[in-house]
Design an enzyme around this catalytic site. Structure first.
Site, PDB file in Angstrom:
ATOM      1  N   PRO A 110      46.593 -17.656 -25.300  1.00 55.32           N
ATOM      2  CA  PRO A 110      45.299 -18.191 -24.879  1.00 55.32           C
ATOM      3  C   PRO A 110      44.309 -17.054 -24.591  1.00 55.32           C
ATOM      4  CG  PRO A 110      47.082 -19.196 -23.617  1.00 55.32           C
ATOM      5  CD  PRO A 110      47.699 -18.101 -24.449  1.00 55.32           C
ATOM      6  N   ALA A 113      42.389 -15.580 -20.711  1.00 54.11           N
ATOM      7  CA  ALA A 113      43.196 -16.252 -19.696  1.00 54.11           C
ATOM      8  C   ALA A 113      44.062 -15.261 -18.917  1.00 54.11           C
ATOM      9  CB  ALA A 113      44.074 -17.308 -20.371  1.00 54.11           C
ATOM     10  N   GLY A 114      43.844 -13.971 -19.119  1.00 56.62           N
ATOM     11  CA  GLY A 114      44.594 -12.966 -18.365  1.00 56.62           C
ATOM     12  C   GLY A 114      45.932 -12.613 -18.981  1.00 56.62           C
ATOM     13  N   LEU A 115      46.179 -13.063 -20.222  1.00 54.22           N
ATOM     14  CA  LEU A 115      47.489 -12.835 -20.842  1.00 54.22           C
ATOM     15  C   LEU A 115      47.459 -11.770 -21.944  1.00 54.22           C
ATOM     16  CD1 LEU A 115      48.827 -16.519 -20.955  1.00 54.22           C
ATOM     17  CD2 LEU A 115      49.187 -14.780 -19.205  1.00 54.22           C
ATOM     18  N   GLY A 116      46.394 -10.995 -21.977  1.00 57.07           N
ATOM     19  CA  GLY A 116      46.375  -9.828 -22.871  1.00 57.07           C
ATOM     20  C   GLY A 116      46.093 -10.152 -24.329  1.00 57.07           C
ATOM     21  N   SER A 117      45.358 -11.259 -24.590  1.00 60.34           N
ATOM     22  CA  SER A 117      45.104 -11.607 -26.001  1.00 60.34           C
ATOM     23  C   SER A 117      44.334 -10.497 -26.720  1.00 60.34           C
ATOM     24  CB  SER A 117      44.349 -12.931 -26.106  1.00 60.34           C
ATOM     25  OG  SER A 117      43.128 -12.830 -25.423  1.00 60.34           O
ATOM     26  N   SER A 118      43.358  -9.893 -26.046  1.00 58.42           N
ATOM     27  CA  SER A 118      42.562  -8.876 -26.749  1.00 58.42           C
ATOM     28  C   SER A 118      43.387  -7.609 -26.979  1.00 58.42           C
ATOM     29  CB  SER A 118      41.253  -8.567 -26.022  1.00 58.42           C
ATOM     30  OG  SER A 118      41.474  -7.719 -24.931  1.00 58.42           O
ATOM     31  N   ALA A 119      44.148  -7.196 -25.973  1.00 58.68           N
ATOM     32  CA  ALA A 119      44.970  -5.985 -26.148  1.00 58.68           C
ATOM     33  C   ALA A 119      46.009  -6.219 -27.234  1.00 58.68           C
ATOM     34  CB  ALA A 119      45.653  -5.619 -24.834  1.00 58.68           C
ATOM     35  N   ASP A 161      46.933  -3.199 -20.040  1.00 60.18           N
ATOM     36  CA  ASP A 161      47.159  -4.305 -20.980  1.00 60.18           C
ATOM     37  C   ASP A 161      47.722  -3.779 -22.299  1.00 60.18           C
ATOM     38  OD1 ASP A 161      45.918  -5.667 -18.964  1.00 60.18           O
ATOM     39  OD2 ASP A 161      44.460  -6.699 -20.223  1.00 60.18           O
TER      40      ASP A 161
HETATM   41  C1  MEV Z   1      43.471  -7.123 -16.698  1.00 54.62           C
HETATM   42  O1  MEV Z   1      44.589  -7.660 -17.393  1.00 54.62           O
HETATM   43  C2  MEV Z   1      43.932  -6.137 -15.669  1.00 54.62           C
HETATM   44  C3  MEV Z   1      42.825  -5.538 -14.827  1.00 54.62           C
HETATM   45  O2  MEV Z   1      43.463  -4.727 -13.834  1.00 54.62           O
HETATM   46  C4  MEV Z   1      41.890  -4.700 -15.661  1.00 54.62           C
HETATM   47  C5  MEV Z   1      42.522  -3.406 -16.143  1.00 54.62           C
HETATM   48  O3  MEV Z   1      43.493  -2.932 -15.581  1.00 54.62           O
HETATM   49  O4  MEV Z   1      41.994  -2.884 -17.126  1.00 54.62           O
HETATM   50  C6  MEV Z   1      42.021  -6.595 -14.102  1.00 54.62           C
END
Ligand code: MEV
Length: 331
Positions: A110, A113-119, A161
């Site tokens: 997703p 959503a904080g799950l690293g899709s872009s990385a 990420d």
């Molecule tokens: C994002 O997945 C993690 C953050 O700490 C940003 C980062 O470390 O680049 C919020």
């Protein structure tokens, strides 16, 4: 396979594929940008990239990415030109792309959503394009290159990420590029649950950096606590101490609330998961929406927690640890 250095000038391309996992942060997000260590795990949700040479010149891109999540409240996309998500093609700086190229991206993670899709898509694209040139990039090099699109998308990310998506398994990461593998005694029984509220990492990270400058004293305390939490999280994973891990995840969530990156829906899902029998729960990633990560004492409890979270409007994913990190091969 040629080395990174020897083949820069060649122009032959052959079909190649790469796959990279998403990630979940178990401790230390945001504070990792300010210098504390974070603990993160690669997860079994993936982005997959195919690179196929085509006649002529120019790069064409097709992408199956859940971009609908990028629509802001107004309905306007948060990223004005979704093609920008594919900035990793600036790999051109290292690999001379003087042939036509078709890049196809499929991402099951997703987005926003904080799950690293872009990385994950970034490191998969970089690896696939290099592989199509017959180059096997080192993990260190992929890490470096991934900052080009990651900086563009997220401002000044820490690198945690992309490091997790590249190395796989579990890592303790600190800036600028310190990656220590953690060998967990057992795989924690985790799930993530998406609130359906999506955010921009850039704004959230920028906000925390500004706040840390205004509230120096408080942040010194928070940073000391997070350093301790991350160290103890790594230890509890090595020792398979789930009770301790759960307590630490709860403490980390409180700190993230204090610095203002939580959201009422995240807090609600965290609360509901704990009441349904989870050992610990916290927001994961940049916050402001996105996902919570929940530690469960068993698979049976995880099933129950997932049902309860779904009833509360979240979208749960039962996740396991990915042990491969980014992988590429000729197609
Ligand atoms: C994002 O997945 C993690 C953050 O700490 C940003 C980062 O470390 O680049 C919020």
């Amino acid at each position: 396979m040629r080395s990174e250095e020897s083949s820069r000038s060649t122009s032959d391309l052959s079909p190649a594929t790469a796959r990279a996992p998403g990630k979940v942060i178990l401790a230390g997000e945001h504070f990792v940008v300010l210098g504390a260590p974070a603990v993160a795990m690669a997860i079994d949700l993936y982005s997959q990239v195919q690179v196929i040479p085509k006649n002529g010149s120019g790069v064409s891109i097709t992408a199956d990415i859940p971009l609908r999540f990028l629509a802001g409240k107004s309905g306007n996309p948060l990223v004005p030109h979704p093609g920008e998500l594919l900035r990793p093609l600036q790999l051109k700086r290292v690999v001379n792309i003087d042939h036509g190229l078709w890049v196809n991206v499929e991402c099951e993670i997703p987005v926003a959503a904080g799950l690293g899709s872009s990385a994950s898509t970034t490191v998969a694209i970089i690896s696939a394009i290099a592989r199509s040139k017959g180059i096997e990039l080192s993990k260190k090099k992929i890490f470096e290159l991934a900052f080009v699109p990651e900086n563009f998308l997220h401002g000044k990310p820490s690198g945690v990420d992309q490091a997790t998506c590249i190395y796989g398994s579990m890592i303790q990461f600190s800036r600028p590029s310190n990656v220590k593998t953690i060998r967990p005694k057992k795989d924690p029984v985790l799930l993530v649950c998406d609130t359906g509220i999506h955010h921009t990492t850039r704004t959230l990270v920028g906000g925390v950096v500004q706040k840390s400058k205004r509230e120096k004293k408080d942040f010194q305390n928070y940073l000391a606590k997070v350093r301790e939490i991350s160290g103890r999280v790594a230890k509890s994973l090595r020792e398979g101490d789930d009770e301790e891990l759960g307590i630490l995840m709860n403490q980390n969530h409180e700190l993230l609330r204090k610095i203002g990156v939580s959201h009422p829906k995240l807090d609600h899902l965290v609360e509901v998961a704990r009441r349904a029998g989870a050992l610990g729960a916290k927001l994961t990633g940049a916050g402001g929406g996105g996902c919570v990560v929940v530690l469960n004492p068993s698979r049976i409890v995880r099933d129950r927690v997932a049902r309860v979270l779904r009833r509360e409007g979240g979208t749960p994913y039962k996740i396991s640890m990915d042990t491969s990190g980014v992988e590429s091969r000729p197609a």
